[in-house]
Design a protein around this motif. Structure first.
Motif, PDB file in Angstrom:
ATOM      1  N   ARG A  29     -26.668  -7.983 -71.472  1.00 10.85           N
ATOM      2  CA  ARG A  29     -25.603  -8.833 -72.010  1.00 10.85           C
ATOM      3  C   ARG A  29     -24.529  -9.051 -70.948  1.00 10.85           C
ATOM      4  O   ARG A  29     -24.196  -8.128 -70.184  1.00 10.85           O
ATOM      5  N   TRP A  30     -23.999 -10.265 -70.923  1.00 14.25           N
ATOM      6  CA  TRP A  30     -22.961 -10.646 -69.955  1.00 14.25           C
ATOM      7  C   TRP A  30     -21.582 -10.483 -70.588  1.00 14.25           C
ATOM      8  O   TRP A  30     -21.376 -10.817 -71.750  1.00 14.25           O
ATOM      9  N   TYR A  31     -20.626 -10.009 -69.764  1.00 12.79           N
ATOM     10  CA  TYR A  31     -19.243  -9.825 -70.210  1.00 12.79           C
ATOM     11  C   TYR A  31     -18.288 -10.503 -69.245  1.00 12.79           C
ATOM     12  O   TYR A  31     -18.406 -10.331 -68.017  1.00 12.79           O
ATOM     13  N   MET A  32     -17.325 -11.256 -69.796  1.00 19.27           N
ATOM     14  CA  MET A  32     -16.258 -11.851 -69.014  1.00 19.27           C
ATOM     15  C   MET A  32     -15.095 -10.866 -68.982  1.00 19.27           C
ATOM     16  O   MET A  32     -14.671 -10.366 -70.028  1.00 19.27           O
ATOM     17  N   ARG A  33     -14.593 -10.597 -67.764  1.00 23.56           N
ATOM     18  CA  ARG A  33     -13.566  -9.580 -67.588  1.00 23.56           C
ATOM     19  C   ARG A  33     -12.307 -10.216 -66.991  1.00 23.56           C
ATOM     20  O   ARG A  33     -12.224 -10.415 -65.797  1.00 23.56           O
ATOM     21  N   ASP A  34     -11.318 -10.503 -67.816  1.00 20.47           N
ATOM     22  CA  ASP A  34     -10.091 -11.123 -67.322  1.00 20.47           C
ATOM     23  C   ASP A  34      -9.205 -10.085 -66.620  1.00 20.47           C
ATOM     24  O   ASP A  34      -9.574  -8.906 -66.506  1.00 20.47           O
ATOM     25  N   ASP A  35      -8.040 -10.515 -66.156  1.00 23.75           N
ATOM     26  CA  ASP A  35      -7.127  -9.615 -65.431  1.00 23.75           C
ATOM     27  C   ASP A  35      -6.774  -8.371 -66.245  1.00 23.75           C
ATOM     28  O   ASP A  35      -6.730  -7.260 -65.715  1.00 23.75           O
ATOM     29  N   ARG A  36      -6.501  -8.550 -67.537  1.00 29.57           N
ATOM     30  CA  ARG A  36      -6.123  -7.426 -68.398  1.00 29.57           C
ATOM     31  C   ARG A  36      -7.244  -6.390 -68.465  1.00 29.57           C
ATOM     32  O   ARG A  36      -7.011  -5.189 -68.341  1.00 29.57           O
ATOM     33  N   VAL A  37      -8.471  -6.857 -68.634  1.00 30.59           N
ATOM     34  CA  VAL A  37      -9.624  -5.949 -68.725  1.00 30.59           C
ATOM     35  C   VAL A  37      -9.832  -5.242 -67.382  1.00 30.59           C
ATOM     36  O   VAL A  37     -10.066  -4.032 -67.336  1.00 30.59           O
ATOM     37  N   GLN A  38      -9.745  -5.990 -66.300  1.00 36.52           N
ATOM     38  CA  GLN A  38      -9.923  -5.380 -64.985  1.00 36.52           C
ATOM     39  C   GLN A  38      -8.878  -4.297 -64.728  1.00 36.52           C
ATOM     40  O   GLN A  38      -9.192  -3.251 -64.158  1.00 36.52           O
ATOM     41  N   ALA A  39      -7.641  -4.536 -65.172  1.00 35.29           N
ATOM     42  CA  ALA A  39      -6.580  -3.541 -65.006  1.00 35.29           C
ATOM     43  C   ALA A  39      -6.845  -2.291 -65.839  1.00 35.29           C
ATOM     44  O   ALA A  39      -6.380  -1.201 -65.492  1.00 35.29           O
ATOM     45  N   ALA A  40      -7.617  -2.435 -66.920  1.00 33.76           N
ATOM     46  CA  ALA A  40      -7.921  -1.303 -67.799  1.00 33.76           C
ATOM     47  C   ALA A  40      -8.964  -0.363 -67.209  1.00 33.76           C
ATOM     48  O   ALA A  40      -9.127   0.756 -67.685  1.00 33.76           O
ATOM     49  N   GLY A  41      -9.702  -0.812 -66.180  1.00 31.84           N
ATOM     50  CA  GLY A  41     -10.682   0.071 -65.558  1.00 31.84           C
ATOM     51  C   GLY A  41     -11.931  -0.657 -65.130  1.00 31.84           C
ATOM     52  O   GLY A  41     -12.111  -1.843 -65.403  1.00 31.84           O
ATOM     53  N   PRO A  42     -12.810   0.073 -64.461  1.00 29.40           N
ATOM     54  CA  PRO A  42     -14.048  -0.534 -63.950  1.00 29.40           C
ATOM     55  C   PRO A  42     -15.052  -0.796 -65.068  1.00 29.40           C
ATOM     56  O   PRO A  42     -14.969  -0.205 -66.148  1.00 29.40           O
ATOM     57  N   PHE A  43     -15.991  -1.666 -64.789  1.00 31.91           N
ATOM     58  CA  PHE A  43     -17.104  -1.926 -65.696  1.00 31.91           C
ATOM     59  C   PHE A  43     -18.083  -0.770 -65.571  1.00 31.91           C
ATOM     60  O   PHE A  43     -18.315  -0.283 -64.479  1.00 31.91           O
ATOM     61  N   PRO A  44     -18.654  -0.241 -66.605  1.00 26.75           N
ATOM     62  CA  PRO A  44     -18.651  -0.707 -67.982  1.00 26.75           C
ATOM     63  C   PRO A  44     -17.611  -0.046 -68.887  1.00 26.75           C
ATOM     64  O   PRO A  44     -17.568  -0.352 -70.069  1.00 26.75           O
ATOM     65  N   GLN A  45     -16.775   0.863 -68.342  1.00 28.71           N
ATOM     66  CA  GLN A  45     -15.774   1.504 -69.205  1.00 28.71           C
ATOM     67  C   GLN A  45     -14.862   0.461 -69.844  1.00 28.71           C
ATOM     68  O   GLN A  45     -14.507   0.581 -71.012  1.00 28.71           O
ATOM     69  N   ALA A  46     -14.466  -0.552 -69.086  1.00 28.21           N
ATOM     70  CA  ALA A  46     -13.698  -1.686 -69.613  1.00 28.21           C
ATOM     71  C   ALA A  46     -14.629  -2.898 -69.517  1.00 28.21           C
ATOM     72  O   ALA A  46     -14.843  -3.437 -68.435  1.00 28.21           O
ATOM     73  N   ARG A  47     -15.227  -3.269 -70.625  1.00 30.55           N
ATOM     74  CA  ARG A  47     -16.265  -4.303 -70.620  1.00 30.55           C
ATOM     75  C   ARG A  47     -15.710  -5.716 -70.585  1.00 30.55           C
ATOM     76  O   ARG A  47     -16.211  -6.551 -69.863  1.00 30.55           O
ATOM     77  N   GLY A  48     -14.783  -6.028 -71.459  1.00 32.91           N
ATOM     78  CA  GLY A  48     -14.304  -7.399 -71.576  1.00 32.91           C
ATOM     79  C   GLY A  48     -14.933  -8.092 -72.764  1.00 32.91           C
ATOM     80  O   GLY A  48     -15.432  -7.460 -73.688  1.00 32.91           O
ATOM     81  N   ALA A  49     -14.948  -9.424 -72.719  1.00 29.98           N
ATOM     82  CA  ALA A  49     -15.445 -10.231 -73.835  1.00 29.98           C
ATOM     83  C   ALA A  49     -16.931 -10.529 -73.655  1.00 29.98           C
ATOM     84  O   ALA A  49     -17.349 -11.037 -72.615  1.00 29.98           O
ATOM     85  N   LEU A  50     -17.708 -10.219 -74.686  1.00 33.43           N
ATOM     86  CA  LEU A  50     -19.140 -10.507 -74.678  1.00 33.43           C
ATOM     87  C   LEU A  50     -19.346 -12.016 -74.686  1.00 33.43           C
ATOM     88  O   LEU A  50     -18.784 -12.725 -75.522  1.00 33.43           O
TER      89      LEU A  50
END
Length: 181
Positions: A29-50
């Motif tokens: 599955r693909w996840y879009m990771r905006d600035d807020r998500v990126q600031a929350a941590g690395p992928f996959p701990q901070a995934r973003g929007a599916l």
């Protein structure tokens, strides 16, 4: 790669690369990771929007490939959008009869089967390396029982170097001082 993408690259050859904005999880599955998500941590701990838009997902999968460093990206017009990988560049689906296809829909022929210390199963195929989807483990077990696939033990930490891929192009770019768009 789509023709429209090739045309955009020719028209705008010096668009900066994009890091950290797109992730691929262990289930394809693909996840879009905006600035807020990126600031929350690395992928996959901070995934973003599916991502759920079928046409967008199809566009991404048609234009998904690796560079010479083993960093996987989605060519979005003239811009490379590097992909953060939870596990591996491909997620394999196994069908009845042991036909294998990637999360991109591409068919593949199994060359070897590996298992890591957590019991995850990986396949090296004619089109690349990837993790078997968790829903298909019963079929993997059947293939092993029938002697079609002979799993080899491997440490998960060794997989990127052994199979030539980078799980976090974003971290690699940061460590080498490359710009992040």
């Amino acid at each position: 790669m789509d023709d429209i993408v090739r045309q955009a690259i020719a028209k705008w050859p010096h668009v900066p690369d994009c890091y950290g904005w797109l992730g691929l999880d262990a289930r394809g599955r693909w996840y879009m990771r905006d600035d807020r998500v990126q600031a929350a941590g690395p992928f996959p701990q901070a995934r973003g929007a599916l991502l759920e838009h079928a046409a967008l997902i199809a566009f991404i999968t048609r234009n998904y490939e690796a560079d010479a460093r083993g960093c996987w990206f989605f060519q979005n017009g003239p811009q490379r959008v590097y992909v953060e990988l939870e596990a591996a560049p491909f997620v394999w689906r196994v069908a009845e009869g042991f036909a294998v296809s990637a999360h991109t829909g591409a068919p593949a022929r199994v060359q070897c089967c590996l298992t890591d210390e957590a019991g995850r199963v990986y396949l090296q195929t004619d089109i690349g390396f990837g993790l078997v989807h968790t829903l298909d483990m019963a079929l993997v077990g059947d293939a092993v029982e029938q002697g079609l696939w002979l799993p080899q033990a491997v440490a998960a930490a060794e997989l990127p170097a052994r199979f030539g891929y980078v799980r976090s192009p974003w971290a690699q770019a940061a460590s080498t001082g490359a710009g992040q768009a």
